[in-house]
Design a protein around this motif. Structure first.
Motif, mmCIF file in Angstrom:
data_model
loop_
_atom_site.group_PDB
_atom_site.id
_atom_site.type_symbol
_atom_site.label_atom_id
_atom_site.label_comp_id
_atom_site.label_asym_id
_atom_site.label_seq_id
_atom_site.Cartn_x
_atom_site.Cartn_y
_atom_site.Cartn_z
ATOM 1 N N GLN A 6 0.880 -1.150 0.000
ATOM 2 C CA GLN A 6 0.000 0.000 0.000
ATOM 3 C C GLN A 6 0.922 1.206 0.000
ATOM 4 O O GLN A 6 1.530 1.536 1.013
ATOM 5 C CB GLN A 6 -0.910 -0.016 1.230
ATOM 6 C CG GLN A 6 -1.893 -1.182 1.221
ATOM 7 C CD GLN A 6 -2.729 -1.241 2.482
ATOM 8 O OE1 GLN A 6 -2.469 -2.052 3.368
ATOM 9 N NE2 GLN A 6 -3.741 -0.387 2.564
ATOM 10 N N ASN A 22 -5.711 2.217 -2.468
ATOM 11 C CA ASN A 22 -5.102 1.327 -3.442
ATOM 12 C C ASN A 22 -4.175 0.301 -2.813
ATOM 13 O O ASN A 22 -3.585 0.546 -1.749
ATOM 14 C CB ASN A 22 -4.324 2.146 -4.478
ATOM 15 C CG ASN A 22 -5.236 2.997 -5.325
ATOM 16 O OD1 ASN A 22 -6.141 2.487 -5.966
ATOM 17 N ND2 ASN A 22 -5.007 4.302 -5.333
ATOM 18 N N CYS A 23 -4.040 -0.807 -3.508
ATOM 19 C CA CYS A 23 -3.213 -1.903 -3.020
ATOM 20 C C CYS A 23 -2.648 -2.653 -4.225
ATOM 21 O O CYS A 23 -3.375 -2.916 -5.189
ATOM 22 C CB CYS A 23 -4.079 -2.826 -2.160
ATOM 23 S SG CYS A 23 -3.258 -4.292 -1.515
ATOM 24 N N ASP A 24 -1.376 -2.963 -4.191
ATOM 25 C CA ASP A 24 -0.733 -3.743 -5.249
ATOM 26 C C ASP A 24 -0.130 -5.003 -4.655
ATOM 27 O O ASP A 24 0.308 -4.998 -3.505
ATOM 28 C CB ASP A 24 0.371 -2.919 -5.922
ATOM 29 C CG ASP A 24 -0.175 -1.692 -6.614
ATOM 30 O OD1 ASP A 24 0.126 -0.575 -6.147
ATOM 31 O OD2 ASP A 24 -0.902 -1.854 -7.595
ATOM 32 N N HIS A 72 -3.649 -5.442 -8.978
ATOM 33 C CA HIS A 72 -4.038 -4.228 -8.268
ATOM 34 C C HIS A 72 -5.466 -4.352 -7.764
ATOM 35 O O HIS A 72 -6.338 -4.865 -8.471
ATOM 36 C CB HIS A 72 -3.922 -3.019 -9.211
ATOM 37 C CG HIS A 72 -4.353 -1.730 -8.596
ATOM 38 N ND1 HIS A 72 -3.522 -0.958 -7.810
ATOM 39 C CD2 HIS A 72 -5.548 -1.073 -8.637
ATOM 40 C CE1 HIS A 72 -4.181 0.120 -7.407
ATOM 41 N NE2 HIS A 72 -5.402 0.073 -7.902
ATOM 42 N N SER A 74 -8.480 -2.058 -5.345
ATOM 43 C CA SER A 74 -8.785 -0.776 -4.723
ATOM 44 C C SER A 74 -10.079 -0.890 -3.929
ATOM 45 O O SER A 74 -10.944 -1.713 -4.232
ATOM 46 C CB SER A 74 -8.879 0.334 -5.769
ATOM 47 O OG SER A 74 -9.904 0.063 -6.695
ATOM 48 N N HIS A 76 -13.210 1.460 -2.661
ATOM 49 C CA HIS A 76 -13.899 2.730 -2.826
ATOM 50 C C HIS A 76 -14.922 2.885 -1.711
ATOM 51 O O HIS A 76 -15.699 1.945 -1.445
ATOM 52 C CB HIS A 76 -14.612 2.792 -4.181
ATOM 53 C CG HIS A 76 -13.678 2.834 -5.333
ATOM 54 N ND1 HIS A 76 -14.001 3.460 -6.515
ATOM 55 C CD2 HIS A 76 -12.417 2.341 -5.511
ATOM 56 C CE1 HIS A 76 -12.995 3.348 -7.370
ATOM 57 N NE2 HIS A 76 -12.033 2.672 -6.778
#
Lengths: 115, 116
Positions: A6, A22-24, A72, A74, A76
């Protein structure tokens, strides 16, 4: 090596607007993803999850999107509320057999919703 | 339903000492997990116990150990404490061993261990 990242340690959003966290991830074997929320002096609480067979999961004001090709995901939050102010952790699991004992967490993003 | 409870809330030890942290899972949960959250890092998996047995451990030295009792409560022991062991230690429980799919982890509020 951090397999779940993150990259934004913090995010500030006005009340009523959309928050996007967001997160990868790097491991293509991950197939189940979760978001946890953590208030100060409390343990993380489960928020929402998504399996890799889906690209979107909704639960009220919270929606998680998964882009497998980009590795990826995400979260919201719409509309954002002051009570959403917390640290949000992304987590990924590497398969049914590995389960929760192989749950990899990101470092968290601190969300502040400004009234 | 009572949540996962951990004790103590805070623990201060000096380098070289031993620390014992305790966890009581949610009633009906058989699996207990321990995580370490050091400053600036995500939650790092430490240990997983189910039905009294250690099922898996993370990438931590052997001085991190624990056990699970017949009532499914658990202890985490950290021997020969080092300064870098200072962290928040979180315990979590779940209903289904080895599965995160239908049984997300339920976390306690953690024990803050400070090693001086």
């Amino acid at each position: 090596d951090q397999q779940v990242k993150q990259n934004s340690p913090s995010l500030s959003v006005q009340e009523g607007r959309i928050s996007i966290l967001n997160c990868d991830y790097t491991n293509s074997m991950f197939d189940y993803f979760l978001w946890y929320k953590k208030y100060p002096a409390e343990g993380p609480t489960f928020l929402i999850s998504i399996s890799s067979i889906k690209d979107k999961n909704e639960d009220g004001r919270f929606t998680v999107f998964l882009n497998k090709s980009a590795k990826h995901l995400s979260l919201h939050i719409v509309p954002s509320q002051p009570g959403d102010s917390a640290v949000y952790f992304c987590a990924a699991s590497g398969g049914y057999q590995t389960g929760a004992n192989n749950l990899f967490f990101g470092t968290g993003t601190r969300l502040t919703v400004i009234p | 339903e009572a949540g996962v409870t951990q004790s103590p809330t805070h623990l201060i030890k000096t380098r070289g000492q031993q620390a014992t942290l305790r966890c009581s899972p949610i009633s009906g949960h058989t699996s207990v997990y321990w995580y370490q959250q050091a400053l600036g890092l995500g939650l790092q998996f430490l240990l997983w116990y189910d039905e009294g047995e250690e099922r898996n451990r993370g990438n931590f030295p052997p001085r991190f150990s624990g056990r699970q009792f017949p009532n499914y409560s658990s202890e985490l022991n950290v021997n020969a404490l080092e300064l870098e062991d200072s962290a928040l230690y979180l315990c979590a429980s779940s209903t289904r061993p080895g599965s995160s799919y239908n049984s997300p982890l339920h976390f306690g509020n953690g024990t803050r261990l400070t090693v001086t």
